[in-house]
Design a protein around this motif. Structure first.
Motif, PDB file in Angstrom:
ATOM      1  N   LYS A  45       0.726  -1.102  -0.069  1.00 50.19           N
ATOM      2  CA  LYS A  45      -0.051  -0.024   0.179  1.00 50.19           C
ATOM      3  C   LYS A  45       0.779   1.382  -0.008  1.00 50.19           C
ATOM      4  N   PHE A  81      -6.974  -7.423  -4.739  1.00 52.32           N
ATOM      5  CA  PHE A  81      -7.186  -7.590  -3.452  1.00 52.32           C
ATOM      6  C   PHE A  81      -7.437  -8.723  -2.707  1.00 52.32           C
ATOM      7  N   GLY A  83      -9.797  -9.666  -0.720  1.00 48.66           N
ATOM      8  CA  GLY A  83     -11.109 -10.091  -0.874  1.00 48.66           C
ATOM      9  C   GLY A  83     -11.904  -9.955  -2.018  1.00 48.66           C
ATOM     10  N   ALA A  85     -12.542  -7.246  -3.279  1.00 46.43           N
ATOM     11  CA  ALA A  85     -12.965  -5.685  -3.479  1.00 46.43           C
ATOM     12  C   ALA A  85     -13.685  -5.370  -4.650  1.00 46.43           C
ATOM     13  N   LEU A  86     -14.421  -6.322  -5.030  1.00 50.10           N
ATOM     14  CA  LEU A  86     -15.296  -5.736  -6.284  1.00 50.10           C
ATOM     15  C   LEU A  86     -16.639  -4.857  -5.891  1.00 50.10           C
ATOM     16  N   PHE A  87     -17.026  -4.240  -6.710  1.00 51.64           N
ATOM     17  CA  PHE A  87     -17.965  -3.119  -6.443  1.00 51.64           C
ATOM     18  C   PHE A  87     -19.176  -3.756  -6.406  1.00 51.64           C
ATOM     19  N   ASP A  88     -20.070  -3.817  -5.078  1.00 50.89           N
ATOM     20  CA  ASP A  88     -21.346  -4.687  -5.133  1.00 50.89           C
ATOM     21  C   ASP A  88     -22.301  -4.122  -5.940  1.00 50.89           C
ATOM     22  N   ARG A 149     -10.084  -7.833 -13.450  1.00 49.94           N
ATOM     23  CA  ARG A 149     -10.269  -6.324 -13.267  1.00 49.94           C
ATOM     24  C   ARG A 149      -8.722  -5.871 -13.396  1.00 49.94           C
TER      25      ARG A 149
ATOM     26  N   GLU B  44     -23.056   8.393 -11.509  1.00 53.70           N
ATOM     27  CA  GLU B  44     -23.483   8.233 -10.242  1.00 53.70           C
ATOM     28  C   GLU B  44     -24.403   9.527  -9.555  1.00 53.70           C
ATOM     29  N   GLU B 120     -23.053   2.248   3.409  1.00 54.55           N
ATOM     30  CA  GLU B 120     -22.567   1.792   2.181  1.00 54.55           C
ATOM     31  C   GLU B 120     -20.988   2.209   2.206  1.00 54.55           C
ATOM     32  N   THR B 123     -18.798   0.013   4.472  1.00 53.00           N
ATOM     33  CA  THR B 123     -18.925  -1.292   4.033  1.00 53.00           C
ATOM     34  C   THR B 123     -17.805  -1.245   2.966  1.00 53.00           C
ATOM     35  N   THR B 127     -14.255  -3.267   3.322  1.00 54.15           N
ATOM     36  CA  THR B 127     -13.924  -4.364   2.187  1.00 54.15           C
ATOM     37  C   THR B 127     -12.758  -4.204   1.084  1.00 54.15           C
ATOM     38  N   GLU B 128     -12.116  -3.115   1.406  1.00 57.74           N
ATOM     39  CA  GLU B 128     -11.050  -2.399   0.691  1.00 57.74           C
ATOM     40  C   GLU B 128     -11.516  -1.847  -0.831  1.00 57.74           C
ATOM     41  N   GLN B 129     -12.781  -1.732  -1.007  1.00 57.65           N
ATOM     42  CA  GLN B 129     -13.281  -1.021  -2.356  1.00 57.65           C
ATOM     43  C   GLN B 129     -12.940   0.278  -2.237  1.00 57.65           C
ATOM     44  N   TYR B 143     -15.816  10.169  -6.742  1.00 57.40           N
ATOM     45  CA  TYR B 143     -16.821   9.123  -7.191  1.00 57.40           C
ATOM     46  C   TYR B 143     -18.124   8.838  -6.077  1.00 57.40           C
ATOM     47  N   ARG B 226     -12.360  -0.548  11.231  1.00 53.74           N
ATOM     48  CA  ARG B 226     -12.462  -1.679  10.636  1.00 53.74           C
ATOM     49  C   ARG B 226     -13.581  -2.622  11.216  1.00 53.74           C
TER      50      ARG B 226
END
Lengths: 248, 260
Positions: A45, A81, A83, A85-88, A149, B44, B120, B123, B127-129, B143, B226
């Motif tokens: 990171k 990543f 987990g 880290a996909l966008f839900d 991705r 968005e 949202e 989360t 989850t590192e998004q 974004y 976390r």
């Protein structure tokens, strides 16, 4: 290609990185191993600028990562990543084509979808997965979507954060093989973090062992078993006794 | 030395509070600064308009309808004590437009939208998004934060306007069907009594409350810690902070618009 020099990073009184020195030559696959909480993910990171290091320098092609055009810098990277880290909220194909639908790499929607489906096929997923939401996929499939991705924009440098964690041995083998193939095929420079010694042997050209905030050993994967380093030896054989304390 | 411990604790609390205010001010400044710096994400923004505006209409409508009806009953019953039952249309109109409409819509949006935004984004963080967004050359503030804050600021005056109308209609229904008011007289009294300033203040309050509601959701989401507990804390904190700030802002705006 990537050079870390005397990197320090602390969170309050917790000194995670205490002078990391590492060199990853262009077109090679470096795997960083080490116990949980030793700072492997933090090191990755720091390179990407997701975490700011306290001192030391990180260079990519001789350029300090803190200087220069950040968008252009990040466009050179892909990352898988831990987990996924996909966008839900986005269907699978939009996750894969995310970078191709925005910014400097923006393509027409139809072309981006076509590339996404091609990348999904490359990681062994059928086109009908494209319109599903990430939550509808299994863990292994999500990992493969994450991989698709990461390679969608054909980056020069790819990071893999524990790519096989939580997968069964067969799926882990599939992911390892895919990573090796993709890295070789694309000629990319790869850095992988893993605890899985099978992955290390499948993916790595070079290995670095991170312990206590510093690189204890680094060298070609072929020399790993005869390194003579007690830390590396204990880690790769999974011994409870040795210089690495089991309770950290 | 022991005698100084309470002072030290107080000092730490004050410093922590100042640091939190500073972080929030920086976050707000960054959000506003992205308004004029491309890239922008219209898709968005459109989705946020739908989520915050269109899908909030049922809850806003029901809240306003029942509040307007209850207000008419209360004013009628209270007014009867000094023979002022006839002022029901005027007081319902002024009460809904100046105060209850914007405040109740603001609080309902804090409950529905702020919590959802905070959960949202929190989360996405755990989850590192959010990290994934950065590695995909996408600024999370641009974004995630800007579209939501902008959408809420623009759509809230519309929601408040709808809430005001439905609230007055609730009072009208109760007034004409239950309390025996003549429909035409009720509407005339309502229209005659309302001033442009009432409507402008209502819509302006809506914009400010929308800004606060979305901003608090984004701020708490982006700064969540976390795990599931972090998400829960962010959600709870965002709603409480948004509700308190909306009420405080309501007082300030009322003072600004209607101070004698």
């Amino acid at each position: 290609m990537i050079r870390l020099t005397d990197i320090h990073k602390a969170f309050g009184s917790n000194h995670v990185l205490r002078g990391v020195n590492l060199h990853v030559p262009r077109g090679t696959s470096m795997v960083i191993i080490g116990g949980s909480g030793t700072g492997k993910s933090i090191a990755l990171k720091c390179i990407l600028g997701l975490v700011t290091h306290d001192s030391g320098t990180i260079e990519v092609d001789g350029q300090d990562v803190r200087k220069g055009d950040r968008d252009a810098f990040l466009a050179r990277f892909g990352m898988l990543f831990q987990g996924g880290a996909l966008f839900d909220s986005l269907p699978v194909w939009q996750n894969v084509a995310f970078r191709l639908m925005r910014g400097s790499l923006k393509r027409p929607r139809a072309e981006a979808r076509e590339i996404a489906i091609e990348k999904l096929r490359r990681v062994g997923l059928k086109p009908d997965v494209a319109d599903k939401l990430p939550a509808e996929l299994s863990g292994g499939m999500q990992k493969r979507v994450g991989l698709a991705r990461a390679i969608a924009a054909e980056p020069e440098i790819i990071f893999f954060d524990e790519p096989t964690t939580g997968l069964d041995p067969i799926m882990a083998g599939v992911i390892n093989e895919l990573i090796r193939e993709i890295v070789t095929e694309m000629g990319a420079t790869a850095m992988t973090i893993t605890h899985d010694m099978t992955s290390v042997r499948a993916i790595a050209d070079n290995v670095a062992m991170l312990h206590d905030g510093v690189i204890k050993w680094t060298g070609p994967v072929a020399q790993m078993d005869n390194s003579g380093d007690p830390y590396l030896d204990q880690f790769i054989h999974g011994r409870a006794t040795g210089p690495i304390e089991a309770v950290r | 030395m022991i005698a100084l411990y309470p002072l030290a604790a107080l000092g730490r609390a004050v410093l922590a509070l100042l640091a939190a205010i500073g972080r929030f001010a920086i976050f707000t400044g960054q959000t506003v600064s992205h308004l004029v710096r491309p890239p922008f994400y219209p898709r968005e923004f459109g989705q946020a308009m739908m989520q915050i505006g269109y899908f909030s209409l049922p809850v806003v409508g029901l809240t306003a309808l029942f509040t307007g009806g209850a207000l008419a009953l209360q004013i009628y019953a209270g007014g009867a004590r000094f023979s002022a039952e006839a002022v029901v249309p005027q007081i319902v109109a002024i009460g809904m437009v100046r105060e209850l409409g914007p405040v109740l819509v603001g609080l309902m949006i804090a409950a529905r939208v702020t919590s959802s935004i905070a959960a949202e984004i929190a989360t996405m963080k755990v989850t590192e998004q959010i990290d994934a967004l950065v590695t995909l050359s996408t600024h999370p503030m641009k974004y995630l934060t800007l579209p939501r804050v902008l959408a809420a600021t623009l759509v809230m005056p519309l929601l408040v306007g709808v809430g005001d109308i439905i609230g007055i209609y609730g009072g009208f229904l109760v007034g004409t069907e239950r309390l025996g008011f003549n429909a035409a007289t009720y509407l005339k009294n309502t229209a005659d009594f309302l001033e442009l300033r009432d409507i402008v203040s209502s819509l302006a309050k809506g914009a400010v409350f929308g800004f606060i509601a979305a901003l608090m959701g984004c701020y708490y989401g982006m700064n969540s810690t976390r795990g599931a507990m972090g998400v829960g804390r962010a959600t709870k904190g965002s709603v409480v902070a948004a509700a308190v700030l909306i009420l405080a802002a309501n007082f300030i705006l009322t003072e600004a618009f209607f101070a004698l």
